[in-house]
Design a protein around this motif. Structure first.
Motif, short mmCIF file in Angstrom:
data_model
loop_
_atom_site.label_atom_id
_atom_site.label_comp_id
_atom_site.label_asym_id
_atom_site.label_seq_id
_atom_site.Cartn_x
_atom_site.Cartn_y
_atom_site.Cartn_z
N ALA A 157 -50.28 33.38 49.97
CA ALA A 157 -50.07 34.59 50.78
C ALA A 157 -50.17 35.85 49.93
O ALA A 157 -50.79 36.84 50.33
CB ALA A 157 -48.71 34.51 51.46
N THR A 158 -49.59 35.81 48.74
CA THR A 158 -49.63 36.97 47.84
C THR A 158 -51.05 37.20 47.33
O THR A 158 -51.51 38.33 47.23
CB THR A 158 -48.67 36.77 46.65
OG1 THR A 158 -47.35 36.54 47.15
CG2 THR A 158 -48.66 37.99 45.76
N PHE A 159 -51.72 36.11 46.99
CA PHE A 159 -53.11 36.17 46.50
C PHE A 159 -54.01 36.84 47.54
O PHE A 159 -54.80 37.73 47.21
CB PHE A 159 -53.60 34.75 46.21
CG PHE A 159 -54.95 34.69 45.54
CD1 PHE A 159 -55.05 34.49 44.17
CD2 PHE A 159 -56.12 34.80 46.27
CE1 PHE A 159 -56.28 34.42 43.54
CE2 PHE A 159 -57.37 34.74 45.65
CZ PHE A 159 -57.44 34.54 44.28
N LYS A 160 -53.87 36.42 48.80
CA LYS A 160 -54.71 36.99 49.87
C LYS A 160 -54.41 38.47 50.08
O LYS A 160 -55.33 39.28 50.29
CB LYS A 160 -54.49 36.23 51.18
CG LYS A 160 -55.41 36.69 52.30
CD LYS A 160 -55.27 35.84 53.54
CE LYS A 160 -56.25 36.29 54.62
NZ LYS A 160 -56.14 35.45 55.84
N LYS A 161 -53.15 38.83 50.00
CA LYS A 161 -52.77 40.24 50.17
C LYS A 161 -53.31 41.08 49.01
O LYS A 161 -53.76 42.22 49.21
CB LYS A 161 -51.25 40.37 50.24
CG LYS A 161 -50.76 41.78 50.53
CD LYS A 161 -49.25 41.82 50.68
CE LYS A 161 -48.78 43.24 50.96
NZ LYS A 161 -47.29 43.29 51.11
N TYR A 162 -53.33 40.53 47.81
CA TYR A 162 -53.75 41.27 46.62
C TYR A 162 -55.27 41.36 46.53
O TYR A 162 -55.81 42.44 46.27
CB TYR A 162 -53.20 40.57 45.37
CG TYR A 162 -53.39 41.34 44.08
CD1 TYR A 162 -52.48 42.32 43.70
CD2 TYR A 162 -54.48 41.09 43.25
CE1 TYR A 162 -52.63 43.02 42.52
CE2 TYR A 162 -54.64 41.79 42.06
CZ TYR A 162 -53.72 42.76 41.70
OH TYR A 162 -53.88 43.46 40.53
N TYR A 163 -55.97 40.26 46.72
CA TYR A 163 -57.42 40.23 46.54
C TYR A 163 -58.22 40.40 47.84
O TYR A 163 -59.43 40.61 47.78
CB TYR A 163 -57.85 38.93 45.86
CG TYR A 163 -57.51 38.88 44.39
CD1 TYR A 163 -58.13 39.73 43.48
CD2 TYR A 163 -56.57 37.97 43.89
CE1 TYR A 163 -57.84 39.68 42.12
CE2 TYR A 163 -56.26 37.92 42.54
CZ TYR A 163 -56.90 38.77 41.66
OH TYR A 163 -56.60 38.73 40.32
N GLY A 164 -57.56 40.29 48.97
CA GLY A 164 -58.26 40.46 50.24
C GLY A 164 -58.85 39.20 50.82
O GLY A 164 -59.37 39.21 51.94
N PHE B 103 -44.23 31.49 41.25
CA PHE B 103 -44.09 31.43 42.70
C PHE B 103 -43.35 30.16 43.10
O PHE B 103 -43.58 29.09 42.52
CB PHE B 103 -45.46 31.50 43.38
CG PHE B 103 -46.09 32.86 43.31
CD1 PHE B 103 -45.83 33.81 44.29
CD2 PHE B 103 -46.93 33.19 42.25
CE1 PHE B 103 -46.40 35.08 44.22
CE2 PHE B 103 -47.50 34.45 42.17
CZ PHE B 103 -47.23 35.40 43.16
N SER B 104 -42.52 30.26 44.12
CA SER B 104 -41.69 29.12 44.52
C SER B 104 -42.50 27.99 45.12
O SER B 104 -42.17 26.81 44.95
CB SER B 104 -40.61 29.59 45.52
OG SER B 104 -41.22 30.21 46.65
N THR B 105 -43.56 28.33 45.84
CA THR B 105 -44.41 27.32 46.49
C THR B 105 -45.87 27.77 46.44
O THR B 105 -46.16 28.96 46.28
CB THR B 105 -44.03 27.13 47.97
OG1 THR B 105 -44.32 28.35 48.69
CG2 THR B 105 -42.55 26.77 48.12
N PRO B 106 -46.80 26.83 46.62
CA PRO B 106 -48.22 27.20 46.71
C PRO B 106 -48.49 28.14 47.88
O PRO B 106 -49.38 28.98 47.81
CB PRO B 106 -48.93 25.85 46.91
CG PRO B 106 -48.00 24.84 46.33
CD PRO B 106 -46.62 25.36 46.62
N TYR B 107 -47.71 27.99 48.95
CA TYR B 107 -47.89 28.85 50.13
C TYR B 107 -47.54 30.29 49.81
O TYR B 107 -48.21 31.23 50.25
CB TYR B 107 -47.05 28.33 51.29
CG TYR B 107 -47.33 26.88 51.64
CD1 TYR B 107 -48.49 26.53 52.32
CD2 TYR B 107 -46.46 25.86 51.25
CE1 TYR B 107 -48.77 25.21 52.62
CE2 TYR B 107 -46.73 24.53 51.54
CZ TYR B 107 -47.89 24.21 52.22
OH TYR B 107 -48.16 22.90 52.51
N ALA B 108 -46.47 30.48 49.05
CA ALA B 108 -46.08 31.84 48.65
C ALA B 108 -47.15 32.46 47.77
O ALA B 108 -47.49 33.64 47.90
CB ALA B 108 -44.74 31.80 47.92
N LEU B 109 -47.70 31.65 46.86
CA LEU B 109 -48.78 32.12 46.00
C LEU B 109 -50.00 32.50 46.83
O LEU B 109 -50.59 33.56 46.63
CB LEU B 109 -49.15 31.03 45.00
CG LEU B 109 -50.48 31.23 44.24
CD1 LEU B 109 -50.42 32.47 43.37
CD2 LEU B 109 -50.82 30.00 43.41
#
Length: 313
Positions: free
Chosen positions: A291-298, A283-289
């Motif tokens: 956001a994706t983490f929250k979308k994936y795990y809820g 991931f390019s930034t912690p913020y990108a990670l």
């Protein structure tokens, strides 16, 4: 409508479904109960329901409900076709599924798949039987794994499946179950089912995709794309996605995402900083990670750590 008499805990009958539940029958859910099961009988001594988890782990796997069940000869179900796929693993005894003019006899160590929207009568010709059942969302991912037809055959990985299923169920009924343990054991259940239905896993064509999958797992920081992977294997992007769908139940991009999220979760729970996790998982930034983490795990990474800490007491 539901009813009750001396022999049955309850009976259900509607235009498209009939179900008789004898008082002596037993069920232990690893999910919350199905909507059909009458709430007034959920506290019966033979009906076991786990505590609600802060995260619906099964929902992320597209599993609606699942349980271990033990029934006698008077248990009976007839329906005109459910919205979900039914998967049954037979532990003991004999269970019959009548579809049209054909009756499938599901014996010990066998697996049975009933596609969604398929009318079926379930009954037994014996005295007692035990099984594990799943109601699974009728999605492209699961249909690509299980196929689109009825299956009734011996299960190649029966022992492994039963072991990992019991690991999940036993942890779930602990006073403070570990979400990480549940997540990992659920992935083992899913992987065992994927392996059970993997087609031509030993062919050379299949092996090249398996090698690619291993390479991705070792280099998650790489900027993986379907186009790049297709060129590496000298194939087309549609063929690559079809191969991954057949072997891993997801397309190539979703396979990469799944690996990244698995690693991200493990690193997070081991106390690693988001910046380090983002670098490791591409991931390019912690913020990108995040956001994706929250979308994936809820839930956000921060919330996920809090949940794990609270569950450990």
């Amino acid at each position: 409508m539901t009813g009750k008499n001396d022999n049955f805990l309850w009976k259900f009958k509607s235009e498209d479904k009939i179900q008789n539940w004898p008082t002596s029958d037993f069920q232990r859910y690893i999910s919350q109960p199905t909507e059909l099961f009458p709430k007034q009988f959920l506290k019966h001594k033979n009906i076991h329901v786990p505590q609600k988890l802060p995260i619906n782990i099964l929902d992320n796997a597209e599993i609606i409900a699942s349980a271990y069940s033990k029934h006698g000869s008077k248990y009976f179900v007839s329906h005109m076709g459910e919205e979900f796929i039914t998967l049954i693993v037979m532990l003991n005894g004999l269970y019959c599924a009548k579809v049209g003019n054909k009756t499938y006899e599901i014996n010990k160590n066998q697996i049975f798949i009933l596609p969604a929207h398929t009318p079926c009568d379930y009954f037994t010709r014996g005295k007692n039987f035990e099984l594990i059942w799943f109601h699974i969302k009728n999605t492209t991912k699961w249909k690509s794994t299980l196929g689109k037809g009825i299956i009734c055959r011996d299960m190649k990985y029966f022992d492994k499946f039963l072991t990992v299923y019991n690991l999940y169920a036993d942890e779930l009924y602990q006073k403070t179950p570990s979400l990480t343990f549940l997540q990992n054991s659920l992935e083992l259940i899913l992987e065992t089912l994927r392996k059970e239905f993997c087609v031509d896993a030993e062919t050379m064509e299949c092996k090249k995709y398996q090698e690619l999958a291993k390479r991705v797992a070792k280099n998650l920081d790489k900027n993986w794309s379907t186009e790049l992977a297709s060129k590496m294997l000298n194939t087309t992007t549609p063929m690559l996605n079809i191969a991954f769908q057949n072997m891993f139940s997801v397309t190539f991009p979703k396979y990469v995402l799944r690996l990244r999220m698995d690693v991200a979760l493990r690193m997070l729970l081991n106390g690693k900083r988001l910046a380090d996790i983002a670098k490791k998982t591409g991931f390019s930034t912690p913020y990108a990670l995040s956001a994706t983490f929250k979308k994936y795990y809820g839930v956000s990474p921060k919330k996920r750590k809090e949940l794990e800490k609270n569950n450990r007491g």
